[in-house]
Design a protein around this motif. Sequence first.
Motif, PDB file in Angstrom:
ATOM      1  N   ALA B  21       0.829  -1.198   0.000  1.00 47.67           N
ATOM      2  CA  ALA B  21       0.000   0.000   0.000  1.00 47.67           C
ATOM      3  C   ALA B  21       0.865   1.249   0.000  1.00 47.67           C
ATOM      4  O   ALA B  21       0.652   2.175  -0.787  1.00 47.67           O
ATOM      5  CB  ALA B  21      -0.904   0.008   1.218  1.00 47.67           C
ATOM      6  N   TYR B  22       1.864   1.242   0.874  1.00 43.99           N
ATOM      7  CA  TYR B  22       2.677   2.443   1.012  1.00 43.99           C
ATOM      8  C   TYR B  22       3.472   2.698  -0.265  1.00 43.99           C
ATOM      9  O   TYR B  22       3.610   3.838  -0.708  1.00 43.99           O
ATOM     10  CB  TYR B  22       3.607   2.285   2.224  1.00 43.99           C
ATOM     11  N   ILE B  23       3.966   1.627  -0.871  1.00 43.84           N
ATOM     12  CA  ILE B  23       4.742   1.790  -2.103  1.00 43.84           C
ATOM     13  C   ILE B  23       3.860   2.355  -3.215  1.00 43.84           C
ATOM     14  O   ILE B  23       4.210   3.339  -3.874  1.00 43.84           O
ATOM     15  CB  ILE B  23       5.354   0.444  -2.538  1.00 43.84           C
ATOM     16  N   PRO B  64      -3.824  -1.879 -11.505  1.00 40.39           N
ATOM     17  CA  PRO B  64      -3.462  -3.308 -11.590  1.00 40.39           C
ATOM     18  C   PRO B  64      -2.494  -3.744 -10.490  1.00 40.39           C
ATOM     19  O   PRO B  64      -2.558  -4.877 -10.020  1.00 40.39           O
ATOM     20  CB  PRO B  64      -2.821  -3.414 -12.974  1.00 40.39           C
ATOM     21  N   ALA B  65      -1.618  -2.825 -10.043  1.00 41.80           N
ATOM     22  CA  ALA B  65      -0.709  -3.184  -8.958  1.00 41.80           C
ATOM     23  C   ALA B  65      -1.467  -3.377  -7.650  1.00 41.80           C
ATOM     24  O   ALA B  65      -1.072  -4.148  -6.783  1.00 41.80           O
ATOM     25  CB  ALA B  65       0.358  -2.106  -8.796  1.00 41.80           C
ATOM     26  N   VAL B  66      -2.587  -2.649  -7.524  1.00 47.14           N
ATOM     27  CA  VAL B  66      -3.390  -2.780  -6.310  1.00 47.14           C
ATOM     28  C   VAL B  66      -4.187  -4.088  -6.333  1.00 47.14           C
ATOM     29  O   VAL B  66      -4.368  -4.740  -5.311  1.00 47.14           O
ATOM     30  CB  VAL B  66      -4.360  -1.575  -6.203  1.00 47.14           C
ATOM     31  N   THR B  67      -4.656  -4.464  -7.512  1.00 50.78           N
ATOM     32  CA  THR B  67      -5.563  -5.620  -7.580  1.00 50.78           C
ATOM     33  C   THR B  67      -4.857  -6.938  -7.850  1.00 50.78           C
ATOM     34  O   THR B  67      -5.438  -7.986  -7.648  1.00 50.78           O
ATOM     35  CB  THR B  67      -6.586  -5.425  -8.709  1.00 50.78           C
ATOM     36  N   MET B  68      -3.613  -6.901  -8.305  1.00 50.94           N
ATOM     37  CA  MET B  68      -3.000  -8.127  -8.836  1.00 50.94           C
ATOM     38  C   MET B  68      -2.971  -9.282  -7.843  1.00 50.94           C
ATOM     39  O   MET B  68      -3.108 -10.434  -8.216  1.00 50.94           O
ATOM     40  CB  MET B  68      -1.597  -7.843  -9.362  1.00 50.94           C
ATOM     41  N   ARG B  69      -2.809  -8.978  -6.549  1.00 51.25           N
ATOM     42  CA  ARG B  69      -2.643 -10.113  -5.635  1.00 51.25           C
ATOM     43  C   ARG B  69      -3.984 -10.647  -5.127  1.00 51.25           C
ATOM     44  O   ARG B  69      -4.031 -11.724  -4.533  1.00 51.25           O
ATOM     45  CB  ARG B  69      -1.758  -9.744  -4.458  1.00 51.25           C
ATOM     46  N   LEU B  70      -5.066  -9.925  -5.350  1.00 55.62           N
ATOM     47  CA  LEU B  70      -6.300 -10.268  -4.636  1.00 55.62           C
ATOM     48  C   LEU B  70      -6.756 -11.707  -4.862  1.00 55.62           C
ATOM     49  O   LEU B  70      -7.133 -12.389  -3.927  1.00 55.62           O
ATOM     50  CB  LEU B  70      -7.409  -9.286  -5.003  1.00 55.62           C
ATOM     51  N   PHE B  71      -6.739 -12.175  -6.109  1.00 55.17           N
ATOM     52  CA  PHE B  71      -7.089 -13.582  -6.323  1.00 55.17           C
ATOM     53  C   PHE B  71      -5.855 -14.442  -6.546  1.00 55.17           C
ATOM     54  O   PHE B  71      -5.789 -15.571  -6.085  1.00 55.17           O
ATOM     55  CB  PHE B  71      -8.043 -13.735  -7.507  1.00 55.17           C
TER      56      PHE B  71
END
Lengths: 311, 234
Positions: B21-23, B64-71
């Motif tokens: 988040a911070y990055i 996309p960097a925010v969502t990429m890990r969600l699934f």
Amino acid sequence: MIHIENLSKNYHDLRAVDQISFDIKKGEILGLLGPNGAGKTTTLRMLTCFLKPTSGSIRVKNLSIDNDELAIKKLMGYLPESAPLYKDMIVYDYLVYIAKIRGVEAETRLAHIKDLARLCGLTDVMHKPIDELSKGYKQRVGLAHAMMNDPEILVLDEPTSGLDPNQIVEIREIIRKIGKEKTIVLSTHILSEAEATCDRIIIINRGKIVADGSTESLKQEARRDTILNVSLEGAQAGDVENKLGSVAGVEAVTIVDNRPGHLDVKLICDAEHETRHRIYACIKATDWLLTAFFLETQTLETIFRNLTQEK
Amino acid sequence: MKQAVHIFKKEFSGYFISPIAYIVIAIFLVVTGWFFFTTFFLYNQASLRNFFGLLPLIFSFVIPAVTMRLFSEELNVGSYELLLTMPVTFTDVIIGKFMACIAFIIAMLLPTVAYPILISTMGTLDWGPVVGGYLGAILMGGAFAAVGLFASSLTRNQIIAFIVATAICFSLTLIDKMLFFLPKSLLGVMAYLGTGYHFQNISKGVIDSRDIIYFFSVAFIGLYGANLSMQKKY
């Protein structure tokens, strides 16, 4: 409690589970036993509504997985193989999250989590990130996850895999303890484990049930034929075959080792006590010297191997 | 719905447990701040138009960097199995994760509110386009987040999820800048598909139902796609 009928699951063209049917009674500890890739995990995943069966039906307390998925999920606690948990969460946060999703009331939540932590031996690691825990502790967190909602049915996929012997004993004790009140289905490929914890064992191989019965009855079945090892000195092979072969109840005599003056003989005979009396009496009547006389115990190990290796 | 709220809370706080988040927020603020203020004083206008003009492009790789890990991460670790064997539905999971993205986007945009406040002390700022711009940014962020969730549901590899989502978002952003390559008959349709076209309208302060419907439909298609691809896996 659980009624499974003609359950099948295909992965593309591979049939992982093939037309299996069985019932699980309330309060039973059922062990699903089988070699790797036999379909144990797939069966458990279907039972916990994670995978959809290709065909067949599962009913839990008269609820069908097609219509009442959520209701069934509420009844069950599930520990998947190798406990895949969120790595960067702290154990405590994780358990709180699970408690919320499982609908544990806010007032009793903390006490409930504390109780579970004590039962699963997690008290010392509550504030560590899950990532830093050893395999054994992760497994315990997984177990705490599974028991969060006091489920009526607990499904455990290889609950002791990767644990050290002390932890295995501890986890088994926990399972035994919970099993007094709850229905437990666990899968394993370790026979001694099934023997130690389960009331009933189902052996599956290549997606099919090959044996189903209580631990005792499976052992009983194995004991139908007894193998008796006898070592004799001062006897001739031919004589031994003739004399012992003619004793009532002996089905076959094989000479295992024939050194001058020393014979190792394997006798296959029925399990009657009297047969052994007669064999001994027969040997006593000759001038052979008896140096060894022991039963080869046929354990679950043997049944398992027989059932899963043929074909 | 209660389950979706729990999942939302977990995912949202999850962003701030890990450094991601911070990055992401730092990169976003540095990039937008720098691009905006290098030209701001040259124009000598008290408006945030250039700031909002930057957003579609920047969002197409930040979100996309925010969502990429969600699934992807759930698929990779296998924690999805634990999640889905609890009493939750696919919809709960997807809504929860989507709301966490939206909340994160709002958290990311929040520090930039300092810009209009700062600018309003330097000249007369028209607040209409500013409010519209932020509303548009959230709508566009939501649409991109849904695309990102869909990409993340396709693979267990976060890098692939990121690249796929970026590719889709960039195409949506750039499509109306490439119109001169296209035959005339396609112009209307293609312009309508472009994010930039709709976002511009809103960031001018014109809130048109067509633009809102566009963002909602992109979000819906993305989420529905994610739903389908997750269901198909099991």
